[in-house]
Design an enzyme around this catalytic site. Structure first.
Site, PDB file in Angstrom:
ATOM      1  N   ASP A  74       0.849  -1.202   0.000  1.00 56.49           N
ATOM      2  CA  ASP A  74       0.000   0.000   0.000  1.00 56.49           C
ATOM      3  C   ASP A  74       0.881   1.247   0.000  1.00 56.49           C
ATOM      4  O   ASP A  74       2.050   1.188   0.377  1.00 56.49           O
ATOM      5  CB  ASP A  74      -0.823   0.079   1.299  1.00 56.49           C
ATOM      6  CG  ASP A  74      -1.982  -0.907   1.332  1.00 56.49           C
ATOM      7  OD1 ASP A  74      -2.208  -1.620   0.348  1.00 56.49           O
ATOM      8  OD2 ASP A  74      -2.656  -0.952   2.378  1.00 56.49           O
ATOM      9  N   ARG A 102      -0.347  -0.439  -8.659  1.00 60.33           N
ATOM     10  CA  ARG A 102      -1.757  -0.146  -8.419  1.00 60.33           C
ATOM     11  C   ARG A 102      -1.858   1.370  -8.335  1.00 60.33           C
ATOM     12  O   ARG A 102      -1.281   2.000  -7.442  1.00 60.33           O
ATOM     13  CB  ARG A 102      -2.221  -0.761  -7.110  1.00 60.33           C
ATOM     14  CG  ARG A 102      -3.696  -0.453  -6.804  1.00 60.33           C
ATOM     15  CD  ARG A 102      -3.945  -0.316  -5.317  1.00 60.33           C
ATOM     16  NE  ARG A 102      -3.595  -1.534  -4.625  1.00 60.33           N
ATOM     17  CZ  ARG A 102      -3.241  -1.563  -3.340  1.00 60.33           C
ATOM     18  NH1 ARG A 102      -3.193  -0.482  -2.609  1.00 60.33           N
ATOM     19  NH2 ARG A 102      -2.918  -2.698  -2.784  1.00 60.33           N
TER      20      ARG A 102
HETATM   21  P1  FDA Z   1     -13.610   9.288  -6.541  1.00 57.98           P
HETATM   22  O1  FDA Z   1     -13.385   9.644  -5.104  1.00 57.98           O
HETATM   23  O2  FDA Z   1     -13.579  10.369  -7.568  1.00 57.98           O
HETATM   24  O3  FDA Z   1     -14.955   8.484  -6.643  1.00 57.98           O
HETATM   25  C1  FDA Z   1     -15.534   8.053  -7.859  1.00 57.98           C
HETATM   26  C2  FDA Z   1     -16.939   7.551  -7.542  1.00 57.98           C
HETATM   27  O4  FDA Z   1     -16.832   6.340  -6.780  1.00 57.98           O
HETATM   28  C3  FDA Z   1     -17.739   8.512  -6.656  1.00 57.98           C
HETATM   29  O5  FDA Z   1     -18.479   9.383  -7.418  1.00 57.98           O
HETATM   30  C4  FDA Z   1     -18.590   7.583  -5.838  1.00 57.98           C
HETATM   31  O6  FDA Z   1     -19.760   7.271  -6.538  1.00 57.98           O
HETATM   32  C5  FDA Z   1     -17.770   6.337  -5.709  1.00 57.98           C
HETATM   33  N1  FDA Z   1     -17.019   6.330  -4.413  1.00 57.98           N
HETATM   34  C6  FDA Z   1     -15.725   6.629  -4.212  1.00 57.98           C
HETATM   35  N2  FDA Z   1     -15.387   6.481  -2.907  1.00 57.98           N
HETATM   36  C7  FDA Z   1     -16.514   6.104  -2.274  1.00 57.98           C
HETATM   37  C8  FDA Z   1     -16.801   5.795  -0.931  1.00 57.98           C
HETATM   38  N3  FDA Z   1     -15.882   5.864   0.047  1.00 57.98           N
HETATM   39  N4  FDA Z   1     -18.078   5.433  -0.631  1.00 57.98           N
HETATM   40  C9  FDA Z   1     -19.026   5.334  -1.598  1.00 57.98           C
HETATM   41  N5  FDA Z   1     -18.787   5.622  -2.906  1.00 57.98           N
HETATM   42  C10 FDA Z   1     -17.562   5.998  -3.249  1.00 57.98           C
HETATM   43  N6  FDA Z   1      -5.297   5.140  -1.227  1.00 57.98           N
HETATM   44  C11 FDA Z   1      -4.044   5.350  -0.772  1.00 57.98           C
HETATM   45  O7  FDA Z   1      -3.682   6.486  -0.484  1.00 57.98           O
HETATM   46  N7  FDA Z   1      -3.190   4.282  -0.617  1.00 57.98           N
HETATM   47  C12 FDA Z   1      -3.532   3.006  -0.960  1.00 57.98           C
HETATM   48  O8  FDA Z   1      -2.725   2.076  -0.822  1.00 57.98           O
HETATM   49  C13 FDA Z   1      -4.833   2.795  -1.493  1.00 57.98           C
HETATM   50  N8  FDA Z   1      -5.253   1.549  -1.897  1.00 57.98           N
HETATM   51  C14 FDA Z   1      -6.454   1.409  -2.555  1.00 57.98           C
HETATM   52  C15 FDA Z   1      -6.786   0.182  -3.137  1.00 57.98           C
HETATM   53  C16 FDA Z   1      -7.957   0.076  -3.866  1.00 57.98           C
HETATM   54  C17 FDA Z   1      -8.326  -1.246  -4.502  1.00 57.98           C
HETATM   55  C18 FDA Z   1      -8.832   1.208  -4.011  1.00 57.98           C
HETATM   56  C19 FDA Z   1     -10.094   1.109  -4.807  1.00 57.98           C
HETATM   57  C20 FDA Z   1      -8.500   2.392  -3.419  1.00 57.98           C
HETATM   58  C21 FDA Z   1      -7.331   2.517  -2.687  1.00 57.98           C
HETATM   59  N9  FDA Z   1      -6.985   3.731  -2.091  1.00 57.98           N
HETATM   60  C22 FDA Z   1      -5.716   3.895  -1.594  1.00 57.98           C
HETATM   61  C23 FDA Z   1      -7.993   4.825  -1.946  1.00 57.98           C
HETATM   62  C24 FDA Z   1      -7.907   5.843  -3.078  1.00 57.98           C
HETATM   63  O9  FDA Z   1      -6.754   6.628  -2.948  1.00 57.98           O
HETATM   64  C25 FDA Z   1      -9.123   6.776  -3.073  1.00 57.98           C
HETATM   65  O10 FDA Z   1      -9.111   7.526  -1.880  1.00 57.98           O
HETATM   66  C26 FDA Z   1     -10.463   6.075  -3.207  1.00 57.98           C
HETATM   67  O11 FDA Z   1     -10.395   5.007  -4.103  1.00 57.98           O
HETATM   68  C27 FDA Z   1     -11.572   7.062  -3.665  1.00 57.98           C
HETATM   69  O12 FDA Z   1     -11.268   7.572  -4.921  1.00 57.98           O
HETATM   70  P2  FDA Z   1     -11.863   7.004  -6.300  1.00 57.98           P
HETATM   71  O13 FDA Z   1     -10.707   6.656  -7.174  1.00 57.98           O
HETATM   72  O14 FDA Z   1     -12.769   5.882  -6.065  1.00 57.98           O
HETATM   73  O15 FDA Z   1     -12.515   8.226  -7.012  1.00 57.98           O
END
Ligand code: FDA
Length: 303
Positions: A130, A180
């Site tokens: 991570d 990732r």
């Molecule tokens: P964004 O926040 O723009 O969301 C896109 C859409 O997804 C939103 O409109 C909503 O509909 C939905 N969504 C997103 N988050 C949601 C929530 N919490 N609840 C409900 N709906 C939601 N970060 C990090 O700093 N270090 C790491 O090692 C990791 N590892 C990791 C692994 C995996 C498999 C994922 C999916 C994410 C991470 N993250 C992470 C977290 C990442 O940095 C980020 O904070 C979240 O994924 C939210 O951002 P999105 O890319 O989903 O986009």
């Protein structure tokens, strides 16, 4: 709102007391099937019929005693054995601070190497690292750089919101990395991170394409389906097949979309968290989407 949640995630008083509140324990269930590894493994088995594989992470960060890191490493070695015993396509993802990075970086490096070695011996896929707050980025990238040549199954998370990530991708590409890519979950100052969503998204697409064109394997760690499909289309136009990347989402968020993408032919994986120390991790999920707070408040109601 986002900054308040991220402050709450770091606050030591709240970290100690909130996990004991019944409604908080109930609310966290949305993002975590249970505190035990068995709960996570059982949840993963419900995704398998939909063509969605899984990976697992035990929650916890910043230890104060190296013996705790040894115990976490031993736990993960056992988890790898259990994944294998169930015949799953399963992986693990670890936080370096949970493996003692603040106390002894060399001990952490040895633990990561041992976990990657065991995963490889068992024929499991990638052993993921991570990415945490920006104070740890350089140490984490350097640790990956030092271990990847002898552990080809090692993968690293990079955050698109960091200004340095384009340079980190370029630095790691000669190692044929598995990266990732995520947007980034911490509260970072403007000097180190892009603050606008548009800039983060543009960086995400640019880095995803740089990884794919440069020969790396890519995990698209996002729930942003528009971004995933945009990158999928750009990869197809560049003649890059879907075996080179995989869509990865967190348990409890957009599971229907993940299953739909699997049906549409994307490789898809769900990250399932478990463990007792869920508080800061859970607060970061709330920070990502304030609408989730409504969900927490609903847990207070008896219906
Ligand atoms: P964004 O926040 O723009 O969301 C896109 C859409 O997804 C939103 O409109 C909503 O509909 C939905 N969504 C997103 N988050 C949601 C929530 N919490 N609840 C409900 N709906 C939601 N970060 C990090 O700093 N270090 C790491 O090692 C990791 N590892 C990791 C692994 C995996 C498999 C994922 C999916 C994410 C991470 N993250 C992470 C977290 C990442 O940095 C980020 O904070 C979240 O994924 C939210 O951002 P999105 O890319 O989903 O986009």
């Amino acid at each position: 709102m986002r900054r308040i949640f991220l402050w709450m995630a770091r606050n030591s008083f709240l970290r100690k007391h909130v996990p004991n509140l019944w409604f908080a324990r109930r609310a966290v269930r949305r993002f975590m099937p249970g505190e035990r590894l068995e709960d996570a493994l059982a949840a993963a088995e419900t995704f398998a019929p939909f063509g969605v594989t899984a990976y697992f992470t035990r929650l916890g960060e910043n230890l104060t005693d190296l013996a705790e890191a040894d115990a976490i490493a031993a736990h993960y070695l056992d988890a790898l054995d259990q994944i294998k015993a169930r015949g799953m396509d399963g992986e693990i993802s670890v936080k370096l601070t949970q493996l003692g990075l603040d106390l002894d970086a060399e001990a952490t490096r040895l633990h990561v190497g041992a976990l990657a070695k065991r995963a490889r011996e068992l024929g499991l896929g990638t052993m993921w690292i991570d990415m945490e707050g920006s104070d740890y980025t350089e140490t984490t990238v350097a640790l990956y750089e030092s271990l990847k040549p002898s552990h080809p199954n090692l993968g690293l998370c990079l955050q698109a919101y960091l200004r340095r990530t384009a340079a980190d991708v370029a630095r790691l590409l000669p190692l044929t990395p598995a990266i990732r890519l995520v947007k980034g979950a911490y509260d970072e100052p403007a000097e180190v991170a892009y603050r606008s969503g548009a800039e983060v998204d543009a960086g995400f697409v640019a880095q995803a394409m740089a990884i794919l064109s440069g020969g790396g394997m890519l995990g698209l760690g996002t729930h942003d389906v528009k971004l995933i499909e945009q990158i999928g289309a750009a990869a197809a136009a560049a003649g890059i097949g879907r075996e080179r990347y995989e869509v990865e989402m967190l348990y409890g968020i957009r599971a229907d979309e993940l299953k739909r993408l699997a049906r549409a032919g994307y490789r898809a994986r769900v990250l399932i968290a478990y463990g007792e120390f869920w508080y800061p991790w859970y607060l970061r999920r709330l920070a990502e989407r304030p609408a989730n707070v409504t969900f927490v408040l609903r847990q207070l109601l008896p219906w």
